[in-house]
Design a protein around this motif. Structure first.
Motif, mmCIF file in Angstrom:
data_model
loop_
_atom_site.group_PDB
_atom_site.id
_atom_site.type_symbol
_atom_site.label_atom_id
_atom_site.label_comp_id
_atom_site.label_asym_id
_atom_site.label_seq_id
_atom_site.Cartn_x
_atom_site.Cartn_y
_atom_site.Cartn_z
ATOM 1 N N ARG A 192 0.730 -1.255 -0.071
ATOM 2 C CA ARG A 192 -0.148 0.032 -0.168
ATOM 3 C C ARG A 192 0.873 1.211 0.087
ATOM 4 N NH1 ARG A 192 -3.272 -0.214 4.706
ATOM 5 N NH2 ARG A 192 -3.956 -2.346 3.972
ATOM 6 N N ARG A 207 2.602 1.691 -3.563
ATOM 7 C CA ARG A 207 1.793 1.811 -4.720
ATOM 8 C C ARG A 207 1.926 3.030 -5.639
ATOM 9 N NH1 ARG A 207 -3.764 0.536 -2.733
ATOM 10 N NH2 ARG A 207 -2.707 -1.682 -2.296
ATOM 11 N N ASN A 208 1.728 4.086 -5.010
ATOM 12 C CA ASN A 208 1.959 5.492 -5.638
ATOM 13 C C ASN A 208 3.014 6.298 -5.306
ATOM 14 O OD1 ASN A 208 -0.857 5.102 -6.786
ATOM 15 N ND2 ASN A 208 -1.733 5.562 -4.777
ATOM 16 N N LYS A 246 6.159 6.588 -6.491
ATOM 17 C CA LYS A 246 6.798 7.251 -7.503
ATOM 18 C C LYS A 246 5.910 8.450 -7.914
ATOM 19 C CE LYS A 246 10.541 4.821 -7.527
ATOM 20 N NZ LYS A 246 11.956 5.574 -7.215
ATOM 21 N N ASP A 247 4.812 8.338 -8.041
ATOM 22 C CA ASP A 247 4.104 9.521 -8.319
ATOM 23 C C ASP A 247 4.208 10.494 -7.341
ATOM 24 O OD1 ASP A 247 3.079 8.321 -10.646
ATOM 25 O OD2 ASP A 247 1.199 7.430 -9.450
#
Length: 301
Positions: free
Chosen positions: A14, A17-18, A20-21
């Motif tokens: 979890r 998951r995001n 790198k963004d």
């Protein structure tokens, strides 16, 4: 996989998951940062002075906010709640980057442990806390139980991504040396496992004792293990250690510490505070009595 390991794996997925963004929006790593020695926050602080100015500056409610008691075993509270709270509060923590080898020599393991600390100097002793039982041992613990030896490597800025990569959930027998790309050096004098060439400081160590902890939630079950280790050799890079071989240069070591969540810290600003002496610096018992009286007056206001 146990329910605890499954929960830990879910949390890791979890968080990543995001990531790198989010990371792409952040500033680049500042390579120009050097270790700066500053004054203390209040160079004019005197005995009995209490908290300095930073106490009230960190929050607009610092002086009025109340403290909340938290029961670690409260109904509905999970061990993950306690884990997350403690790792965000007990910071910064040194990272023990541990190299071990299986008892039969068939595989090697490399793993970062942030429940790690120096606890004695004569002899040099260290402790490592591992959140698993011996019966359900993580790779590092299994190898420590089998071989009673390891190498503790200190984590610096130059290896942090490689170090973090070794926290991956590889099956037992898969070497994190391959995952990280770091270089094992097999020149240790008292243990058989390799030290990390790229680490500035490494410690050969032997297991002194292993103690398991019993779960409060599941009586009879073991929930964690404390390994006490005795240093048998030190390895210091020659450009970091002084001539007497009793101190490392912080600007060369560039240590990385563990904070809460998936956060790490670097050390770029430090201050020095000599340890005071009771008679010479404080003034002895006469001054103690004066300070007692001052504190009593404050409490009555």
């Amino acid at each position: 996989m146990s329910s605890r390991e499954n929960t830990e794996a879910q949390l890791k997925r979890r968080a990543a998951r995001n990531f790198k963004d989010i990371e792409v929006t952040r500033p680049d790593w500042d390579t120009s940062e050097t270790v700066q020695i500053t004054k203390t926050i209040d160079p004019n602080w005197k005995f009995g002075g209490g908290a300095n100015s930073a106490y009230a500056q960190v929050s607009t409610t610092a002086t009025s906010a109340r403290h909340i008691a938290i029961d670690p075993e409260a109904p509905g509270r999970s061990f993950i709640d306690n884990y997350k709270l403690c790792i965000s509060a007990i910071v910064p923590r040194p990272i023990g980057f541990i190299s071990t080898r299986a008892g039969d020599g068939s595989s090697e393991n490399l793993a970062p442990m942030s429940f790690f600390q120096l606890v004695n100097a004569e002899p040099p002793m260290f402790v490592v806390g591992i959140v698993s039982s011996i019966a359900n041992a993580k790779d590092t613990l299994r190898n420590l139980v089998e071989t009673k030896e390891c190498v503790l490597n200190v984590v610096s800025e130059g290896v942090i991504e490689a170090v973090n990569s070794t926290s991956i959930d590889t099956p037992y027998g898969v070497s994190e040396w391959d995952v990280s790309g770091l270089t094992p050096v097999y020149d240790c004098e008292s243990v058989s496992c390799g030290r990390v060439k790229e680490c500035v400081f490494s410690i050969e160590a032997k297991v002194e004792s292993i103690r398991e902890f019993e779960s409060r939630r599941t009586p009879g079950a073991k929930s964690g293990t404390l390994v006490t280790l005795e240093a048998t050799r030190f390895w210091a890079r020659e450009d970091a250690v002084n001539e007497e071989r009793n101190m490392l240069e912080l600007s060369v070591l560039r240590p990385i510490s563990r904070l809460g969540g998936v956060t790490y810290g670097r050390t770029t600003q430090v201050m020095e505070l000599p340890r005071p002496f009771f008679e010479k610096d404080l003034g002895g018992m006469e001054v103690i009595e004066q300070l007692k009286a001052q504190r009593k007056e404050k409490q009555q206001v």
